[in-house]
Design an enzyme around this catalytic site. Structure first.
Site, PDB file in Angstrom:
ATOM      1  N   CYS A 152      -5.738 -13.262  -6.748  1.00 33.69           N
ATOM      2  CA  CYS A 152      -4.757 -11.987  -5.357  1.00 33.69           C
ATOM      3  C   CYS A 152      -5.479 -12.884  -3.933  1.00 33.69           C
ATOM      4  O   CYS A 152      -4.698 -12.987  -2.837  1.00 33.69           O
ATOM      5  CB  CYS A 152      -5.141 -11.091  -5.621  1.00 33.69           C
ATOM      6  SG  CYS A 152      -6.312 -10.620  -6.195  1.00 33.69           S
ATOM      7  N   GLY A 183      -6.442  -4.191  -5.422  1.00 32.90           N
ATOM      8  CA  GLY A 183      -7.216  -5.188  -6.083  1.00 32.90           C
ATOM      9  C   GLY A 183      -8.534  -5.315  -7.122  1.00 32.90           C
ATOM     10  O   GLY A 183      -7.997  -6.084  -7.877  1.00 32.90           O
ATOM     11  N   ARG A 238     -14.471  -5.638  -0.338  1.00 34.51           N
ATOM     12  CA  ARG A 238     -13.690  -4.799  -0.627  1.00 34.51           C
ATOM     13  C   ARG A 238     -14.546  -4.023   0.539  1.00 34.51           C
ATOM     14  O   ARG A 238     -15.156  -2.929   0.844  1.00 34.51           O
ATOM     15  CB  ARG A 238     -13.958  -3.913  -1.910  1.00 34.51           C
ATOM     16  CG  ARG A 238     -13.378  -2.988  -2.515  1.00 34.51           C
ATOM     17  CD  ARG A 238     -12.207  -3.725  -3.141  1.00 34.51           C
ATOM     18  NE  ARG A 238     -12.198  -4.416  -4.474  1.00 34.51           N
ATOM     19  CZ  ARG A 238     -11.427  -4.969  -5.414  1.00 34.51           C
ATOM     20  NH1 ARG A 238     -10.362  -5.267  -4.216  1.00 34.51           N
ATOM     21  NH2 ARG A 238     -11.885  -5.925  -5.906  1.00 34.51           N
ATOM     22  N   HIS A 245      -4.749  -7.682   1.073  1.00 33.35           N
ATOM     23  CA  HIS A 245      -6.323  -8.773   1.593  1.00 33.35           C
ATOM     24  C   HIS A 245      -5.950  -9.499   2.760  1.00 33.35           C
ATOM     25  O   HIS A 245      -5.516 -10.328   3.119  1.00 33.35           O
ATOM     26  CB  HIS A 245      -6.493  -9.912   0.008  1.00 33.35           C
ATOM     27  CG  HIS A 245      -7.103  -8.944  -1.040  1.00 33.35           C
ATOM     28  ND1 HIS A 245      -6.671  -7.562  -0.949  1.00 33.35           N
ATOM     29  CD2 HIS A 245      -6.396  -9.677  -2.018  1.00 33.35           C
ATOM     30  CE1 HIS A 245      -6.957  -7.280  -2.211  1.00 33.35           C
ATOM     31  NE2 HIS A 245      -7.199  -8.577  -3.177  1.00 33.35           N
ATOM     32  N   ASN A 330      -1.289  -8.535  -1.863  1.00 32.82           N
ATOM     33  CA  ASN A 330      -2.381  -8.935  -3.051  1.00 32.82           C
ATOM     34  C   ASN A 330      -1.093  -8.565  -4.535  1.00 32.82           C
ATOM     35  O   ASN A 330      -2.228  -9.369  -5.448  1.00 32.82           O
ATOM     36  CB  ASN A 330      -4.164  -7.962  -3.352  1.00 32.82           C
ATOM     37  CG  ASN A 330      -4.226  -5.871  -2.915  1.00 32.82           C
ATOM     38  OD1 ASN A 330      -3.753  -6.092  -2.112  1.00 32.82           O
ATOM     39  ND2 ASN A 330      -4.478  -5.990  -3.879  1.00 32.82           N
TER      40      ASN A 330
HETATM   41  P1  NAP Z   1      -5.399  -2.196 -14.130  1.00 32.04           P
HETATM   42  O1  NAP Z   1      -4.430  -1.042 -12.983  1.00 32.04           O
HETATM   43  O2  NAP Z   1      -6.197  -1.427 -14.559  1.00 32.04           O
HETATM   44  O3  NAP Z   1      -3.859  -2.387 -15.958  1.00 32.04           O
HETATM   45  C1  NAP Z   1      -4.542  -2.547 -16.772  1.00 32.04           C
HETATM   46  C2  NAP Z   1      -3.867  -2.406 -17.466  1.00 32.04           C
HETATM   47  O4  NAP Z   1      -4.285  -3.181 -19.413  1.00 32.04           O
HETATM   48  C3  NAP Z   1      -2.863  -1.584 -18.206  1.00 32.04           C
HETATM   49  O5  NAP Z   1      -1.456  -2.022 -18.352  1.00 32.04           O
HETATM   50  C4  NAP Z   1      -4.054  -1.186 -19.381  1.00 32.04           C
HETATM   51  O6  NAP Z   1      -3.013  -0.360 -20.550  1.00 32.04           O
HETATM   52  C5  NAP Z   1      -3.590  -2.309 -19.870  1.00 32.04           C
HETATM   53  N1  NAP Z   1      -5.217  -2.259 -21.099  1.00 32.04           N
HETATM   54  C6  NAP Z   1      -5.911  -2.648 -20.641  1.00 32.04           C
HETATM   55  N2  NAP Z   1      -7.466  -2.710 -21.341  1.00 32.04           N
HETATM   56  C7  NAP Z   1      -6.978  -2.934 -22.706  1.00 32.04           C
HETATM   57  C8  NAP Z   1      -6.588  -2.678 -23.797  1.00 32.04           C
HETATM   58  N3  NAP Z   1      -8.191  -2.708 -23.984  1.00 32.04           N
HETATM   59  N4  NAP Z   1      -5.801  -3.153 -24.671  1.00 32.04           N
HETATM   60  C9  NAP Z   1      -4.609  -3.367 -24.485  1.00 32.04           C
HETATM   61  N5  NAP Z   1      -4.091  -3.038 -23.107  1.00 32.04           N
HETATM   62  C10 NAP Z   1      -5.163  -2.979 -21.619  1.00 32.04           C
HETATM   63  O7  NAP Z   1      -5.684  -3.176 -13.824  1.00 32.04           O
HETATM   64  P2  NAP Z   1      -4.444  -4.326 -12.173  1.00 32.04           P
HETATM   65  O8  NAP Z   1      -4.997  -4.919 -11.084  1.00 32.04           O
HETATM   66  O9  NAP Z   1      -3.132  -4.092 -12.771  1.00 32.04           O
HETATM   67  O10 NAP Z   1      -4.604  -6.143 -12.969  1.00 32.04           O
HETATM   68  C11 NAP Z   1      -4.113  -6.428 -14.527  1.00 32.04           C
HETATM   69  C12 NAP Z   1      -4.492  -8.457 -14.877  1.00 32.04           C
HETATM   70  O11 NAP Z   1      -4.167  -8.453 -13.401  1.00 32.04           O
HETATM   71  C13 NAP Z   1      -6.345  -8.159 -14.094  1.00 32.04           C
HETATM   72  O12 NAP Z   1      -6.403  -9.648 -15.618  1.00 32.04           O
HETATM   73  C14 NAP Z   1      -6.624  -8.694 -13.006  1.00 32.04           C
HETATM   74  O13 NAP Z   1      -7.535  -9.181 -12.858  1.00 32.04           O
HETATM   75  C15 NAP Z   1      -5.659  -8.986 -12.416  1.00 32.04           C
HETATM   76  N6  NAP Z   1      -4.326  -9.069 -10.986  1.00 32.04           N
HETATM   77  C16 NAP Z   1      -4.095  -8.020 -10.177  1.00 32.04           C
HETATM   78  C17 NAP Z   1      -4.440  -8.107  -9.519  1.00 32.04           C
HETATM   79  C18 NAP Z   1      -4.413  -6.594  -8.099  1.00 32.04           C
HETATM   80  O14 NAP Z   1      -4.495  -6.962  -7.031  1.00 32.04           O
HETATM   81  N7  NAP Z   1      -4.624  -5.146  -8.579  1.00 32.04           N
HETATM   82  C19 NAP Z   1      -4.230  -9.497  -8.085  1.00 32.04           C
HETATM   83  C20 NAP Z   1      -4.135 -10.672  -9.168  1.00 32.04           C
HETATM   84  C21 NAP Z   1      -4.299 -10.087 -10.445  1.00 32.04           C
HETATM   85  P3  NAP Z   1      -3.678   1.183 -20.048  1.00 32.04           P
HETATM   86  O15 NAP Z   1      -2.780   2.147 -18.813  1.00 32.04           O
HETATM   87  O16 NAP Z   1      -2.122   1.659 -21.754  1.00 32.04           O
HETATM   88  O17 NAP Z   1      -4.885   1.873 -19.943  1.00 32.04           O
END
Ligand code: NAP
Length: 352
Positions: A152, A183, A238, A245, A330
């Site tokens: 991001c 993020g 952060r 961002h 982001n």
């Molecule tokens: P998040 O809010 O923590 O969400 C994580 C998701 O993955 C939830 O749906 C969770 O399901 C699932 N999950 C977690 N552990 C798991 C497991 N062991 N098995 C199956 N599902 C699992 O994270 P996020 O911010 O959306 O980020 C997700 C990805 O996108 C990461 O790789 C991150 O680096 C990338 N990313 C994020 C951003 C951002 O701005 N946030 C930007 C670019 C890229 P449950 O709800 O069931 O736990």
């Protein structure tokens, strides 16, 4: 494309911060509809409305509320998978979906730097999608493949660097980020750590921002990307901002230029998504503001629906050539919107 020809999307990590954005952006989408939702065993088997701690300031779309959350393994009843899983599990899971015949569009970092995996920003390197054929051959995939979008912080940065590289050539980049708490996903950074504070470390972030731009802005040669030769130095922090961002950037160019020429190159930047009028494409991918105190997260992160990089404070630098400040949303341009724009490009190119 008619409504009944819509591609059916499966979302991995559907309950998360990025997954929720994907669901929001897919409401009333002309090419796609949500067909399957998957998350961890905490959520598996529940109706989405029960499993998901919905955090967006918009209503959860009615159409997803009763979908039963499934496990993150094939088969899923869909034509394409958008993945936003934690990177430690994405490697195995996304590979399994691609091997099972699903096109996978990933927000995770696991495959971004693999030589045969396209890391695509549609305005900059749509031609890198040609790597899909190489990937399928290398990995023995039949119909499946993996396409990634950048980190991001990288994506906001490269949208401003690409026009400079194209017009003046780029020698070196220094970037200091002030990154939003969204993020880190949900619940992300503990409130005790971020209120009244700045965290000067985001695990793995500086390394990603220092290597992804050169792949995105590299040239596709014979089945391989020639990494662009400029260096990036990044420091990532952060800060207590909800979304968006902010990045302080310094650049060294190959040719001399004036501030007006730099601003004109940034403002004039467009690419294939704009030409093809893809539904999620911003009309202006880079917006230049001339006020002394812009861009700011609250005022500028939602420009073009969160899909534009907003640049301001362009001035001469005493060590490098120019400095400027940019903001990028982001979870929209940095994740969900980026994946969706890649999906739309894949449809336009007949690859989906
Ligand atoms: P998040 O809010 O923590 O969400 C994580 C998701 O993955 C939830 O749906 C969770 O399901 C699932 N999950 C977690 N552990 C798991 C497991 N062991 N098995 C199956 N599902 C699992 O994270 P996020 O911010 O959306 O980020 C997700 C990805 O996108 C990461 O790789 C991150 O680096 C990338 N990313 C994020 C951003 C951002 O701005 N946030 C930007 C670019 C890229 P449950 O709800 O069931 O736990």
């Amino acid at each position: 494309m008619s409504a009944n020809a819509k591609k059916r999307v499966g979302i991995l990590g559907a309950t998360g911060t990025v997954g929720q954005r994907v669901i929001h952006l897919l409401r009333n989408h002309p090419y796609f509809e949500v067909a399957a939702l998957a998350a961890s065993d905490r959520s598996e088997g529940k109706r989405f409305v029960e499993a998901c701690n919905w955090k967006l300031p918009y209503e959860m779309p009615e159409a997803v509320k009763d979908i039963k959350v499934q496990a993150i393994k094939p088969p899923l009843d869909c034509d394409v998978v958008i993945s936003s899983l934690p990177s430690d599990i994405a490697l195995e899971v996304e590979g399994a979906f691609a091997a099972a015949g699903y096109p996978v569009i990933s927000n995770s970092s696991s495959y971004r730097m693999h030589e045969d995996v396209p890391l695509v920003v549609p305005e900059i390197n749509p031609d890198h999608l040609d790597l899909i054929a190489v990937q399928k051959k290398n990995r023995g995939y039949d119909k499946g493949y993996i396409v990634t979008n950048p980190n991001c912080t990288t994506i906001g940065l490269v949208l401003a660097l690409a026009p400079l590289q194209q017009v003046f050539g780029l020698e070196a980049v220094m970037m200091t980020s002030m990154q939003a708490i969204s993020g880190a996903g949900y619940p992300g950074v503990a409130s005790m750590d971020i209120i009244d504070n700045v965290m000067p470390h985001i695990g793995g972030e500086e390394e990603k921002v220092e290597e992804e731009p050169q792949k995105i802005m590299g040239k596709l040669g014979a089945g391989k990307i020639e990494i662009a030769p400029f260096k990036v130095s990044a420091q990532c922090n952060r800060v207590p901002v909800q979304d968006g961002h902010l990045e302080s950037v310094r650049v060294k160019l190959s040719k001399s230029a004036t501030i007006e020429e730099v601003a004109a190159a940034l403002s004039a930047f467009t690419g294939l998504p704009q030409e093809l009028k893809l539904p999620t494409a911003p009309a202006r991918p880079v917006i230049v503001r001339t006020e002394k105190d812009r861009p700011q997260p609250r005022l500028d992160r939602d420009a073009e629906g969160g899909m534009a990089t907003v640049v301001g404070r362009i001035s001469k630098d005493t060590i490098f050539d120019f400095k400027f400040t940019l903001i990028s949303h982001n979870t929209v341009r940095g994740a969900a919107g980026a994946a969706l724009l890649n999906a739309e490009l894949l449809v336009a190119k007949g690859l989906l």
